[in-house]
Design an enzyme around this catalytic site. Structure first.
Site, mmCIF file in Angstrom:
data_model
loop_
_atom_site.group_PDB
_atom_site.id
_atom_site.type_symbol
_atom_site.label_atom_id
_atom_site.label_comp_id
_atom_site.label_asym_id
_atom_site.label_seq_id
_atom_site.Cartn_x
_atom_site.Cartn_y
_atom_site.Cartn_z
ATOM 1 N N CYS A 1 -3.842 51.412 -3.039
ATOM 2 C CA CYS A 1 -4.875 52.248 -2.681
ATOM 3 C C CYS A 1 -5.263 53.053 -3.884
ATOM 4 C CB CYS A 1 -4.466 53.051 -1.299
ATOM 5 S SG CYS A 1 -5.837 54.473 -1.297
ATOM 6 N N HIS B 1 -17.811 44.911 13.286
ATOM 7 C CA HIS B 1 -16.810 44.231 13.008
ATOM 8 C C HIS B 1 -16.690 44.381 11.581
ATOM 9 C CE1 HIS B 1 -16.961 41.995 16.476
ATOM 10 N NE2 HIS B 1 -17.063 42.712 16.760
ATOM 11 N N ASP C 1 -19.664 39.104 6.294
ATOM 12 C CA ASP C 1 -20.947 38.429 5.601
ATOM 13 C C ASP C 1 -21.861 39.466 5.210
ATOM 14 O OD1 ASP C 1 -23.243 37.680 6.465
ATOM 15 O OD2 ASP C 1 -22.275 35.724 7.510
ATOM 16 N N ARG D 1 -13.065 33.971 3.323
ATOM 17 C CA ARG D 1 -14.159 33.867 3.453
ATOM 18 C C ARG D 1 -15.148 34.576 2.930
ATOM 19 N NH1 ARG D 1 -13.811 35.763 9.037
ATOM 20 N NH2 ARG D 1 -16.150 34.954 9.061
ATOM 21 N N CYS E 1 -3.971 56.047 4.444
ATOM 22 C CA CYS E 1 -5.076 56.933 4.174
ATOM 23 C C CYS E 1 -5.665 56.704 4.781
ATOM 24 C CB CYS E 1 -4.379 58.200 2.870
ATOM 25 S SG CYS E 1 -5.283 57.062 1.748
HETATM 26 N N1 APR Z 1 -29.333 28.752 15.384
HETATM 27 C C1 APR Z 1 -28.395 29.122 16.004
HETATM 28 N N2 APR Z 1 -27.035 29.445 16.576
HETATM 29 C C2 APR Z 1 -26.435 28.944 16.466
HETATM 30 C C3 APR Z 1 -26.442 28.265 15.209
HETATM 31 C C4 APR Z 1 -27.248 28.264 14.693
HETATM 32 N N3 APR Z 1 -27.992 26.690 13.444
HETATM 33 N N4 APR Z 1 -24.285 27.718 14.956
HETATM 34 C C5 APR Z 1 -24.190 27.689 15.857
HETATM 35 N N5 APR Z 1 -24.463 28.668 16.773
HETATM 36 C C6 APR Z 1 -24.467 29.267 17.565
HETATM 37 C C7 APR Z 1 -24.150 29.012 18.400
HETATM 38 O O1 APR Z 1 -25.006 29.045 19.707
HETATM 39 C C8 APR Z 1 -23.067 29.908 19.531
HETATM 40 O O2 APR Z 1 -23.547 30.369 20.739
HETATM 41 O O3 APR Z 1 -23.751 30.617 17.371
HETATM 42 C C9 APR Z 1 -22.704 31.185 18.296
HETATM 43 C C10 APR Z 1 -21.734 31.092 17.778
HETATM 44 O O4 APR Z 1 -20.728 32.019 18.738
HETATM 45 P P1 APR Z 1 -19.293 32.039 18.023
HETATM 46 O O5 APR Z 1 -18.265 31.138 17.287
HETATM 47 O O6 APR Z 1 -18.418 33.067 18.969
HETATM 48 O O7 APR Z 1 -20.130 33.262 16.719
HETATM 49 P P2 APR Z 1 -19.800 34.937 17.049
HETATM 50 O O8 APR Z 1 -20.519 35.106 18.973
HETATM 51 O O9 APR Z 1 -20.786 35.259 16.620
HETATM 52 O O10 APR Z 1 -18.670 35.671 17.913
HETATM 53 C C11 APR Z 1 -17.859 36.514 17.795
HETATM 54 O O11 APR Z 1 -15.367 36.658 17.635
HETATM 55 O O12 APR Z 1 -13.319 35.828 16.798
HETATM 56 C C12 APR Z 1 -14.491 36.919 16.534
HETATM 57 O O13 APR Z 1 -15.573 38.494 15.014
HETATM 58 C C13 APR Z 1 -15.249 37.331 15.418
HETATM 59 O O14 APR Z 1 -17.562 37.869 15.173
HETATM 60 C C14 APR Z 1 -16.967 37.416 15.568
HETATM 61 C C15 APR Z 1 -17.237 37.095 17.391
#
Ligand code: APR
Length: 247
Positions: A150, A123, A108, A73, A134
């Site tokens: 570390c 996150h 990111d 990643r 530590c």
């Molecule tokens: N433009 C706008 N929205 C988009 C696009 C796009 N091009 N592509 C996907 N999406 C939206 C989807 O519709 C969905 O609602 O992005 C969202 C992605 O959802 P998740 O995969 O659940 O991601 P996220 O909400 O960031 O997850 C939250 O879950 O696993 C943990 O720590 C991880 O930070 C993450 C947290």
């Protein structure tokens, strides 16, 4: 300069100009930069079990597997470029006379590389390494491994500085006051399934903020938004930013 909600209200006609804007971003804002989301079809959690790679227990059981997951990643993130949505948010921060804060669930660094400064990584971040022993933090090398030591204490308990499931998100000391002072709360590209971030829209609304969702598909907490706009972030976000900067 920081404007409180009361200041903005007292300033009457200037209220729009001085709005405190809080933006929550999720994986969807980086999707068009080529970084996978988590819960959509073909998302990261379809290929990896959360409990194998994103919990403290997983790291204890198999640190090499967890490092490999985040090394991939980190590499993908380094190769990705900020898209029009990240760039528009940086333009908003530079051009809006009120306060703009991004709270991102993303690990990111595309907001920073687009030019945003007020960014809270709730996150954690792929760019960071953390000593489990530590608590020392330092910039992560491109490839981390379970034999790294570390730089502060020499322990081999180094981990990516990522908040895993079961851990407490970062930044509450910034996020809580920002939500309380928000006039406008905007969630971009997040499915609304992971707490506490999923509760922020409701929290901000209760504190008086107008709430907007910009997403490719409505989120699990869609009921918490006064306005919902459906579409890709690279289209919706620049349009919305243009509207805020010219209204
Ligand atoms: N433009 C706008 N929205 C988009 C696009 C796009 N091009 N592509 C996907 N999406 C939206 C989807 O519709 C969905 O609602 O992005 C969202 C992605 O959802 P998740 O995969 O659940 O991601 P996220 O909400 O960031 O997850 C939250 O879950 O696993 C943990 O720590 C991880 O930070 C993450 C947290």
């Amino acid at each position: 300069m920081r404007y409180s909600k009361a200041d903005a209200e007292n300033l009457g006609a200037d209220r729009c100009l001085l709005q405190n804007i809080v933006i929550l971003t999720g994986a969807g804002i980086s999707a068009e930069s080529g970084l996978g989301t988590f819960r959509e079809s073909d998302g990261l959690w379809e290929h990896h079990r959360v409990e194998d790679v994103a919990t403290p227990e997983a790291f204890e059981a198999d640190p090499d597997l967890v490092h490999r997951f985040y090394n991939v990643r980190r590499d993908q993130s380094a190769k990705a470029r900020p898209n029009a949505a990240h760039i528009a948010l940086a333009r908003l921060e530079a051009g809006h006379p009120g306060r703009v804060r991004i709270i991102t669930q993303n690990v990111d660094d595309l907001h920073e590389r687009a030019g945003s400064r007020a960014v809270t990584h709730m996150h954690g971040a792929l760019s960071g390494a953390l000593c489990h022993g530590c608590g020392h933090r330092w910039p992560a090398p491109a490839v981390m491994s379970s034999t790294d030591t570390c730089p502060a204490c020499g322990a081999t308990q180094t981990r990516p500085d990522i908040v895993w499931f079961g851990e407490i998100p970062y930044g509450a000391e910034v996020i809580d006051p920002a939500l309380a002072a928000a006039d406008l709360f905007v969630a971009i590209g997040t499915s609304g399934q992971v707490y506490p971030a999923a509760a922020y829209a409701q929290h901000a609304a209760r504190m008086g903020a107008h709430t907007i969702e910009l997403n490719l598909a409505t989120s699990a907490n869609a009921r918490d938004f006064a306005e919902i706009h459906i579409g890709p972030a690279t289209e919706l976000v620049p349009e919305w930013v243009e509207h805020v900067l010219t209204e």
